[in-house]
Motif scaffolding. Structure first.
Motif, short mmCIF file in Angstrom:
data_model
loop_
_atom_site.label_atom_id
_atom_site.label_comp_id
_atom_site.label_asym_id
_atom_site.label_seq_id
_atom_site.Cartn_x
_atom_site.Cartn_y
_atom_site.Cartn_z
N LEU A 1 -8.95 25.35 -19.53
CA LEU A 1 -9.19 26.77 -19.31
C LEU A 1 -7.92 27.49 -18.90
O LEU A 1 -6.96 26.89 -18.44
CB LEU A 1 -10.27 26.97 -18.23
CG LEU A 1 -11.64 26.36 -18.53
CD1 LEU A 1 -12.57 26.58 -17.35
CD2 LEU A 1 -12.24 26.96 -19.79
N GLY A 2 -7.95 28.80 -19.02
CA GLY A 2 -6.80 29.60 -18.60
C GLY A 2 -5.88 29.92 -19.76
O GLY A 2 -5.88 29.26 -20.80
N GLY A 3 -5.09 30.95 -19.55
CA GLY A 3 -4.13 31.35 -20.58
C GLY A 3 -4.84 31.81 -21.84
O GLY A 3 -5.83 32.52 -21.80
N LYS A 4 -4.32 31.38 -22.98
CA LYS A 4 -4.87 31.80 -24.28
C LYS A 4 -5.70 30.69 -24.93
O LYS A 4 -5.93 30.72 -26.13
CB LYS A 4 -3.72 32.20 -25.21
CG LYS A 4 -2.90 33.39 -24.70
CD LYS A 4 -1.79 33.74 -25.68
CE LYS A 4 -0.98 34.93 -25.18
NZ LYS A 4 0.12 35.28 -26.11
N GLN A 5 -6.14 29.72 -24.11
CA GLN A 5 -6.85 28.59 -24.68
C GLN A 5 -8.33 28.91 -24.84
O GLN A 5 -9.15 28.55 -24.00
CB GLN A 5 -6.66 27.35 -23.80
CG GLN A 5 -5.18 26.96 -23.63
CD GLN A 5 -5.03 25.69 -22.82
OE1 GLN A 5 -5.50 24.63 -23.22
NE2 GLN A 5 -4.37 25.77 -21.69
N ASN A 6 -8.66 29.62 -25.89
CA ASN A 6 -10.06 29.97 -26.14
C ASN A 6 -10.91 28.74 -26.40
O ASN A 6 -12.13 28.76 -26.21
CB ASN A 6 -10.16 30.93 -27.32
CG ASN A 6 -9.52 32.27 -27.02
OD1 ASN A 6 -9.52 32.70 -25.87
ND2 ASN A 6 -8.97 32.91 -28.03
N GLU A 7 -10.28 27.67 -26.88
CA GLU A 7 -11.02 26.45 -27.17
C GLU A 7 -11.71 25.92 -25.92
O GLU A 7 -12.82 25.39 -25.99
CB GLU A 7 -10.09 25.39 -27.74
CG GLU A 7 -10.80 24.11 -28.13
CD GLU A 7 -9.85 23.01 -28.55
OE1 GLU A 7 -10.26 22.14 -29.33
OE2 GLU A 7 -8.70 23.01 -28.08
N GLY A 8 -11.07 26.08 -24.77
CA GLY A 8 -11.65 25.59 -23.53
C GLY A 8 -12.98 26.24 -23.22
O GLY A 8 -13.94 25.57 -22.83
N MET A 9 -13.08 27.55 -23.40
CA MET A 9 -14.33 28.26 -23.15
C MET A 9 -15.41 27.80 -24.11
O MET A 9 -16.58 27.64 -23.73
CB MET A 9 -14.11 29.76 -23.28
CG MET A 9 -13.26 30.37 -22.18
SD MET A 9 -14.05 30.25 -20.56
CE MET A 9 -15.43 31.36 -20.80
N SER A 10 -15.03 27.58 -25.36
CA SER A 10 -16.00 27.12 -26.35
C SER A 10 -16.52 25.74 -25.99
O SER A 10 -17.74 25.49 -26.07
CB SER A 10 -15.35 27.09 -27.73
OG SER A 10 -16.21 26.52 -28.69
N LEU A 11 -15.65 24.84 -25.59
CA LEU A 11 -16.07 23.49 -25.22
C LEU A 11 -16.93 23.51 -23.97
O LEU A 11 -17.91 22.76 -23.86
CB LEU A 11 -14.84 22.60 -25.01
CG LEU A 11 -14.03 22.29 -26.28
CD1 LEU A 11 -12.70 21.64 -25.93
CD2 LEU A 11 -14.83 21.37 -27.20
N MET A 12 -16.59 24.37 -23.01
CA MET A 12 -17.41 24.49 -21.81
C MET A 12 -18.81 24.97 -22.16
O MET A 12 -19.82 24.48 -21.61
CB MET A 12 -16.76 25.45 -20.81
CG MET A 12 -17.52 25.57 -19.50
SD MET A 12 -16.66 26.56 -18.26
CE MET A 12 -16.90 28.21 -18.96
N SER A 13 -18.91 25.92 -23.08
CA SER A 13 -20.22 26.42 -23.51
C SER A 13 -21.03 25.31 -24.17
O SER A 13 -22.26 25.24 -23.99
CB SER A 13 -20.04 27.59 -24.48
OG SER A 13 -19.41 28.68 -23.85
N GLN A 14 -20.35 24.45 -24.94
CA GLN A 14 -21.07 23.35 -25.59
C GLN A 14 -21.61 22.36 -24.56
O GLN A 14 -22.74 21.89 -24.67
CB GLN A 14 -20.15 22.64 -26.58
CG GLN A 14 -19.79 23.45 -27.81
CD GLN A 14 -18.93 22.65 -28.77
OE1 GLN A 14 -19.31 21.57 -29.22
NE2 GLN A 14 -17.76 23.18 -29.10
#
Length: 339
Positions: A216-229
């Protein structure tokens, strides 16, 4: 969202599907919410035939109305409450961990999150005779620690081994492995993990933040997506398989340095657990195992109520504590009856 296709119901043939799509009617929802007279003219089809198709699709795909009383009865019949094995925590949690829900323990290093998870796993496996899935993402779980707690519960070596067999451990250290594990459990792994006549009643993830926070943090949108999964599959597992999900989370310290903190993973994650408990070290140096637990999110009890408990509770023998131990034993018997 259900796409319209040839043969879904009598009268809905390939030609009509093409005509409906040309009129921008592509799903069952589009069709049933349209003006039938206008749509019949646009598709050059009989109003009566189109209305009949609409009625059949509604019967096939619309949800049946359910009364609030029916929903409440379903809740009562499907929800079980699993004691943590600790009277103080059970009091804070309104009797214990609820199946169908996610409960979160948050706290800083040394606050006792993992020790509580160990104790809960041992209590459910030994006293309640139910199976537990324990997902360890920090490497903190050892068989020796579980055995030590079980030895405080019973001196019978066979009972100790049976309880250990009911705790299935997965050691995973990245979010992709965690997702693979959780999806596998939903896809049949929970049933395969059931041994000794009991079913899987608890899934513990210690810790969920350890594998998500670094992304998470910065421009890592992938982190939010993985957290949602992760959140989605945990909620599905708890609800569909009637298990209690217990997760641990770190805290982020406030800038003032006053020792306070908030659970990590941010606002997006805060909506996922149904109940959140903040664990903190006690202030009595003579009792190093003392911890305070504060209820910071709940739909059942007032917020910010606090209970104190000792981490040694799960590791003491039944002979220790006199009347308190007898009372705890009586509570465990009631828990077994209730389950």
């Amino acid at each position: 969202m259900v796409l319209l296709r040839d043969g879904m119901c009598p009268g809905l043939d390939e030609g009509l599907v093409r005509g409906l799509r040309a009129a921008d009617i592509k799903t069952v929802e589009d069709l049933v919410s349209s003006d039938m007279e206008e749509l019949a003219q646009r598709c050059s089809v009989s109003y009566k035939a189109l209305f009949a198709i609409r009625r059949v699709l509604l019967a096939q795909h619309a949800a049946f109305p359910v009364s609030g009383a029916d929903l409440y009865e379903e809740l009562l019949s499907s929800t079980a409450i699993l004691s943590t094995g600790n009277p103080s925590l059970d009091k804070l949690l309104d009797s214990g961990l609820y199946t169908g829900e996610i409960t979160e323990l948050s706290g800083g290093p040394g606050s006792g999150k993992s020790q509580v998870c160990f104790g809960v796993a041992v209590h459910i496996s030994h006293q309640l005779k139910q199976n537990v899935i324990y997902v360890d993402t920090t490497g903190g779980l050892t068989a020796g620690r579980l055995l030590q707690m079980l030895q405080a519960e019973t001196s019978n070596a066979e009972e100790q081994m049976e309880a250990l067999q009911r705790i299935r451990v997965f050691r995973l250290f990245d979010v992709f492995s965690l997702l693979d594990c959780l999806y596998g459990l939903c896809g049949g792994g929970l049933q395969r993990a059931s041994v000794g006549g009991g079913s899987v009643k608890a899934v513990i993830v210690d810790s969920v933040s350890a594998v998500i926070a670094p992304l998470l943090g910065g421009k890592q949108n992938e982190g939010m997506s993985l957290m949602s999964q992760v959140a989605g599959v945990l909620k599905t597992m708890a609800k569909d398989f009637n298990v209690a999900a217990l997760v641990t989370n770190h805290v982020t310290r406030s800038g003032g340095g006053g020792g306070g903190g908030a659970p990590a993973l941010g606002a997006a994650w805060s909506h996922i657990p149904r109940t959140r408990v903040l664990l903190e070290k006690g202030g009595d140096v003579r009792r190093p195992g003392l911890r305070s637990a504060t209820l910071i999110k709940s739909s059942r009890r007032p917020l910010l109520i606090k209970e104190e408990f000792d981490l040694k509770w799960w590791s003491r023998s039944k002979e220790e504590g006199g009347g308190a131990a007898a009372a705890a034993s009586g509570k465990r018997k009631r828990d077994e009856t209730d389950s």
